[in-house]
Design a protein around this motif. Structure first.
Motif, PDB file in Angstrom:
ATOM      1  N   SER A  77       0.851  -1.186   0.000  1.00 40.96           N
ATOM      2  CA  SER A  77       0.000   0.000   0.000  1.00 40.96           C
ATOM      3  C   SER A  77       0.888   1.237   0.000  1.00 40.96           C
ATOM      4  CB  SER A  77      -0.903   0.016   1.242  1.00 40.96           C
ATOM      5  OG  SER A  77      -0.110   0.134   2.418  1.00 40.96           O
ATOM      6  N   GLY A  78       0.282   2.420  -0.082  1.00 42.55           N
ATOM      7  CA  GLY A  78       1.043   3.651   0.017  1.00 42.55           C
ATOM      8  C   GLY A  78       1.300   4.348  -1.294  1.00 42.55           C
ATOM      9  N   GLY A  79       0.807   3.809  -2.397  1.00 45.04           N
ATOM     10  CA  GLY A  79       0.960   4.480  -3.675  1.00 45.04           C
ATOM     11  C   GLY A  79       2.341   4.373  -4.295  1.00 45.04           C
ATOM     12  N   PHE A  80       3.072   3.312  -4.016  1.00 40.55           N
ATOM     13  CA  PHE A  80       4.388   3.133  -4.613  1.00 40.55           C
ATOM     14  C   PHE A  80       4.226   2.792  -6.088  1.00 40.55           C
ATOM     15  CE2 PHE A  80       5.098   2.413  -0.162  1.00 40.55           C
ATOM     16  CZ  PHE A  80       6.314   3.036   0.066  1.00 40.55           C
ATOM     17  N   GLY A  81       4.858   3.577  -6.945  1.00 41.57           N
ATOM     18  CA  GLY A  81       4.814   3.318  -8.378  1.00 41.57           C
ATOM     19  C   GLY A  81       6.084   2.621  -8.814  1.00 41.57           C
ATOM     20  N   SER A  82       7.102   3.405  -9.058  1.00 47.15           N
ATOM     21  CA  SER A  82       8.383   2.886  -9.493  1.00 47.15           C
ATOM     22  C   SER A  82       9.320   2.745  -8.292  1.00 47.15           C
ATOM     23  CB  SER A  82       8.992   3.840 -10.522  1.00 47.15           C
ATOM     24  OG  SER A  82      10.269   3.402 -10.901  1.00 47.15           O
ATOM     25  N   VAL A  83      10.008   1.607  -8.216  1.00 45.86           N
ATOM     26  CA  VAL A  83      11.012   1.385  -7.172  1.00 45.86           C
ATOM     27  C   VAL A  83      12.267   0.837  -7.862  1.00 45.86           C
ATOM     28  CG1 VAL A  83      11.567   0.261  -4.988  1.00 45.86           C
ATOM     29  CG2 VAL A  83       9.195   0.874  -5.492  1.00 45.86           C
ATOM     30  N   PRO A  84      13.105   1.748  -8.396  1.00 41.21           N
ATOM     31  CA  PRO A  84      14.331   1.273  -9.037  1.00 41.21           C
ATOM     32  C   PRO A  84      15.388   0.884  -8.007  1.00 41.21           C
ATOM     33  CG  PRO A  84      14.159   3.653  -9.225  1.00 41.21           C
ATOM     34  CD  PRO A  84      12.898   3.170  -8.563  1.00 41.21           C
ATOM     35  N   THR A  88      24.820   0.159  -6.682  1.00 42.82           N
ATOM     36  CA  THR A  88      25.753   1.076  -6.028  1.00 42.82           C
ATOM     37  C   THR A  88      25.096   1.607  -4.751  1.00 42.82           C
ATOM     38  OG1 THR A  88      24.870   2.948  -7.277  1.00 42.82           O
ATOM     39  CG2 THR A  88      26.762   1.787  -8.233  1.00 42.82           C
ATOM     40  N   PRO A  89      25.863   2.066  -3.783  1.00 46.62           N
ATOM     41  CA  PRO A  89      25.262   2.554  -2.534  1.00 46.62           C
ATOM     42  C   PRO A  89      24.640   3.947  -2.628  1.00 46.62           C
ATOM     43  CG  PRO A  89      27.656   2.609  -2.377  1.00 46.62           C
ATOM     44  CD  PRO A  89      27.325   1.960  -3.687  1.00 46.62           C
ATOM     45  N   ASP A  90      24.845   4.662  -3.754  1.00 47.27           N
ATOM     46  CA  ASP A  90      24.357   6.041  -3.866  1.00 47.27           C
ATOM     47  C   ASP A  90      23.316   6.253  -4.970  1.00 47.27           C
ATOM     48  OD1 ASP A  90      26.011   5.685  -6.029  1.00 47.27           O
ATOM     49  OD2 ASP A  90      27.208   7.490  -5.687  1.00 47.27           O
ATOM     50  N   CYS A  91      22.635   5.214  -5.382  1.00 44.88           N
ATOM     51  CA  CYS A  91      21.583   5.292  -6.416  1.00 44.88           C
ATOM     52  C   CYS A  91      22.119   5.843  -7.731  1.00 44.88           C
ATOM     53  CB  CYS A  91      20.388   6.115  -5.939  1.00 44.88           C
ATOM     54  SG  CYS A  91      19.500   5.395  -4.564  1.00 44.88           S
ATOM     55  N   GLU A  97      14.068  -2.173 -12.181  1.00 50.11           N
ATOM     56  CA  GLU A  97      12.792  -1.993 -11.487  1.00 50.11           C
ATOM     57  C   GLU A  97      12.575  -3.160 -10.521  1.00 50.11           C
ATOM     58  OE1 GLU A  97       9.742  -0.298  -9.990  1.00 50.11           O
ATOM     59  OE2 GLU A  97      10.753   0.722 -11.619  1.00 50.11           O
ATOM     60  N   LEU A  98      12.476  -2.856  -9.220  1.00 52.68           N
ATOM     61  CA  LEU A  98      12.254  -3.892  -8.203  1.00 52.68           C
ATOM     62  C   LEU A  98      10.773  -4.159  -7.983  1.00 52.68           C
ATOM     63  CD1 LEU A  98      14.874  -2.839  -5.494  1.00 52.68           C
ATOM     64  CD2 LEU A  98      15.149  -4.412  -7.421  1.00 52.68           C
ATOM     65  N   LEU A 110      22.153  -2.503  -3.677  1.00 54.79           N
ATOM     66  CA  LEU A 110      22.646  -1.823  -2.480  1.00 54.79           C
ATOM     67  C   LEU A 110      21.809  -0.611  -2.113  1.00 54.79           C
ATOM     68  CD1 LEU A 110      26.483  -1.955  -3.199  1.00 54.79           C
ATOM     69  CD2 LEU A 110      25.082  -3.531  -1.842  1.00 54.79           C
ATOM     70  N   SER A 111      21.075  -0.039  -3.083  1.00 50.89           N
ATOM     71  CA  SER A 111      20.261   1.134  -2.795  1.00 50.89           C
ATOM     72  C   SER A 111      19.018   1.131  -3.691  1.00 50.89           C
ATOM     73  CB  SER A 111      21.070   2.424  -3.000  1.00 50.89           C
ATOM     74  OG  SER A 111      21.528   2.531  -4.333  1.00 50.89           O
ATOM     75  N   TYR A 112      18.027   1.938  -3.283  1.00 49.20           N
ATOM     76  CA  TYR A 112      16.790   2.056  -4.060  1.00 49.20           C
ATOM     77  C   TYR A 112      16.213   3.440  -3.831  1.00 49.20           C
ATOM     78  CZ  TYR A 112      13.874   1.657   0.114  1.00 49.20           C
ATOM     79  OH  TYR A 112      13.256   1.896   1.330  1.00 49.20           O
ATOM     80  N   ARG A 113      15.278   3.818  -4.705  1.00 48.85           N
ATOM     81  CA  ARG A 113      14.541   5.069  -4.613  1.00 48.85           C
ATOM     82  C   ARG A 113      13.071   4.730  -4.844  1.00 48.85           C
ATOM     83  NH1 ARG A 113      17.442   9.909  -5.190  1.00 48.85           N
ATOM     84  NH2 ARG A 113      19.232   9.232  -6.379  1.00 48.85           N
ATOM     85  N   ALA A 114      12.219   5.029  -3.876  1.00 51.76           N
ATOM     86  CA  ALA A 114      10.797   4.727  -4.024  1.00 51.76           C
ATOM     87  C   ALA A 114      10.051   6.006  -4.386  1.00 51.76           C
ATOM     88  CB  ALA A 114      10.246   4.137  -2.738  1.00 51.76           C
ATOM     89  N   GLY A 115       9.489   6.033  -5.580  1.00 51.32           N
ATOM     90  CA  GLY A 115       8.770   7.223  -6.035  1.00 51.32           C
ATOM     91  C   GLY A 115       7.352   6.923  -6.416  1.00 51.32           C
TER      92      GLY A 115
END
Length: 115
Positions: A77-84, A88-91, A97-98, A110-115
């Motif tokens: 839940s929470g409206g997660f669209g893309s989670v690349p 690398t540890p710094d995106c 796409e996870l 090692l890292s991700y960004r949830a948008g």
């Protein structure tokens, strides 16, 4: 006759969640929370044993570390669209796409960004 892939994928995800919920032991694992169905937010899991190793309540676009033991994740839940996810540890660098309901080997991302 063509069938839509989305209903089939949603059905597969629901069946997997139900199977895991029934197949897992009732006692909590020592290293993390046991699998819950349904759950909330973006949840990272380890595979052996299947347990929660990290979570995020809402997407914010911030670069975060992938939990070290994580091998798969679900956006409950929470409206997660893309989670690349990044190797690398710094995106930085090539992203994968996870949020497509697949797993990966421990330590691959090692890292991700949830948008």
């Amino acid at each position: 006759m063509r069938r839509s892939v989305k209903p089939a994928a949603a059905g597969l995800a629901a069946a997997l969640a139900a199977t895991l919920a029934v197949a897992l032991p009732a006692s909590p694992a020592a290293a993390g929370e046991p699998f819950q169905s349904p759950d909330t937010g973006l949840v990272f899991y380890s595979s052996y044993p299947t347990e929660i190793v990290g979570r995020q309540a809402a997407p914010d676009g911030v670069c975060r570390p992938v939990p070290a033991d994580a091998t798969w994740m679900l956006a409950w839940s929470g409206g997660f669209g893309s989670v690349p996810g990044y190797q690398t540890p710094d995106c930085s660098g090539q992203a994968s796409e996870l949020n497509n309901f697949h797993s990966w080997s421990e330590g691959r991302y090692l890292s991700y960004r949830a948008g």
